[in-house]
Design an enzyme around this catalytic site. Structure first.
Site, short mmCIF file in Angstrom:
data_model
loop_
_atom_site.label_atom_id
_atom_site.label_comp_id
_atom_site.label_asym_id
_atom_site.label_seq_id
_atom_site.Cartn_x
_atom_site.Cartn_y
_atom_site.Cartn_z
N LYS A 192 31.84 42.42 15.22
CA LYS A 192 32.08 43.26 14.04
C LYS A 192 31.52 42.52 12.83
CE LYS A 192 35.70 45.40 11.27
NZ LYS A 192 37.11 45.78 11.20
N LYS A 245 29.78 46.77 15.95
CA LYS A 245 30.11 47.60 14.78
C LYS A 245 29.56 46.97 13.52
CE LYS A 245 34.14 48.94 12.15
NZ LYS A 245 35.53 48.76 11.94
C1 PBG Z 1 40.09 47.50 9.93
C2 PBG Z 1 38.94 48.39 10.22
C3 PBG Z 1 37.85 48.73 9.39
C4 PBG Z 1 37.12 49.69 10.08
C5 PBG Z 1 37.73 49.87 11.31
N1 PBG Z 1 38.84 49.04 11.39
C6 PBG Z 1 37.53 48.32 8.00
C7 PBG Z 1 37.20 46.93 7.67
O1 PBG Z 1 37.05 46.05 8.53
O2 PBG Z 1 37.14 46.69 6.47
C8 PBG Z 1 35.90 50.42 9.56
C9 PBG Z 1 35.64 51.75 10.18
C10 PBG Z 1 34.67 52.60 9.44
O3 PBG Z 1 34.09 52.21 8.41
O4 PBG Z 1 34.47 53.74 9.88
N2 PBG Z 1 39.86 46.15 10.01
#
Ligand code: PBG
Length: 319
Positions: A192, A245
């Site tokens: 991520k 992601k």
């Molecule tokens: C929580 C999380 C996030 C997303 C999914 N889980 C936001 C982040 O890490 O700031 C993003 C999902 C999206 O943008 O569609 N940690």
């Protein structure tokens, strides 16, 4: 060779093109992310066409997904209050726990996955415990484990930790097994990245960090080899499905991960990627349906077995 070889022969009509198509995107490969709060159902300005669901409106979303052939939703809770310990995240009557029960009660067949994180529930907006300006990795693990177990107890079919703390998959696996949830899979947000494409999501969940950013735990966009280490570590700790992601700026990562591992690979087509297409369509410069097809196809072609996308329902319903 020319004119013996003519690649256009197999492109000359729709039937030939379909016959030789290497990739397709089926509704059964899609996971639909859903926001839920204790308030009323409301359309989201930052994600036009998407809604913040209420506990009452959620079962209708579930039945829409099932009707469209989309097998799973991924739940995100928007709690009323936050505190220093993210206690709303593991409350047996928290928003996600109630939402899981509300869906499973009416639609047992729909797979309900839950995002496991602290950022929406913690006053700091960070994904791990913040003390004196630092995110404490090891102190976050018991809380993340507790969140995951509470989701499994509520009936979640799989838990998806998105915090990017080291060692959390192993800690969550041990906690789930210890609590009698040995059959609950972990879908790890393994690679991520610290991305600007989470903008609309953070706006919706008010989950932007109050101070600093997420670059001490989420990955640096300049790194690809490191993503393979993240993925391999998570698999070694017990991840059942690994995620990359965002998706579109990271198709190379999806491709490399798929070539390397033998667990299902999921990609998250995130909120900013959705918003861009919606904005392009609203400005009249993009054909939305064609753009969505192309984007989802590219993510599958890169190697993703599964795609979490806000387009899941409209794409599946349009087929
Ligand atoms: C929580 C999380 C996030 C997303 C999914 N889980 C936001 C982040 O890490 O700031 C993003 C999902 C999206 O943008 O569609 N940690």
């Amino acid at each position: 060779m020319f004119p013996k070889t003519r690649l256009r022969r197999l492109r000359q009509n729709r039937a030939f093109r379909d016959l030789v198509a290497e990739t397709d995107v089926s509704p059964r490969d899609l996971i639909y992310p859903v926001f839920v709060s204790e308030g009323h159902r409301q359309e989201l300005c930052s994600l036009p066409g998407q809604y913040r669901e209420s506990l009452a409106s959620l079962p209708a979303v579930a039945s829409r997904a099932l009707d469209a052939g989309v097998p799973a939703i991924l739940l995100f809770g928007i709690p009323r209050t936050r505190d220093e310990f993210a206690s709303g995240a593991y409350d047996a009557d928290g928003i996600v726990q109630r939402a899981v029960r509300a869906v499973k009660k009416e639609h047992e067949d729909l797979l309900v996955f839950t995002d496991v994180c602290m950022c929406q529930y913690q006053a700091s907006g960070h994904c791990g415990v913040l003390r004196e300006g630092r995110i404490l990795n090891d102190a976050s693990l018991p809380i993340l484990s507790r969140i995951a177990v509470s989701h499994a107890c509520a009936g979640a079919d799989a838990v998806a930790p998105s915090d990017m703390m080291d060692g959390r998959v192993g800690a969550i696996r041990e906690a789930l097994d210890g609590a009698g949830h040995a059959m609950t899979p972990i879908i790890s947000y393994a690679a991520k990245y610290a991305s600007s494409f989470y903008g609309p999501f953070r706006d919706i969940c008010s989950s932007a960090p109050v101070t600093g950013d997420r670059s001490t735990y989420q990955m640096d966009a300049r790194n690809a080899v490191e993503a393979l280490r993240e993925v391999e570590l998570d698999i070694a700790e017990g991840a059942d499905i690994v995620m990359v992601k965002p998706a579109l700026s990271y198709l190379d990562i999806i491709c490399r991960v798929k070539a390397r591992v033998d667990v299902p690979v999921m990609a998250y087509n995130v909120s900013g990627e959705y918003a861009l297409i919606k904005a392009g369509a609203a400005a009249g410069v993009l054909d939305e349906d064609a753009a969505v097809r192309e984007v989802l196809t590219s993510i599958r072609r890169a190697g993703a077995d599964l795609i979490a996308t806000y387009f899941a329902l409209t794409y599946a319903e349009g087929l």
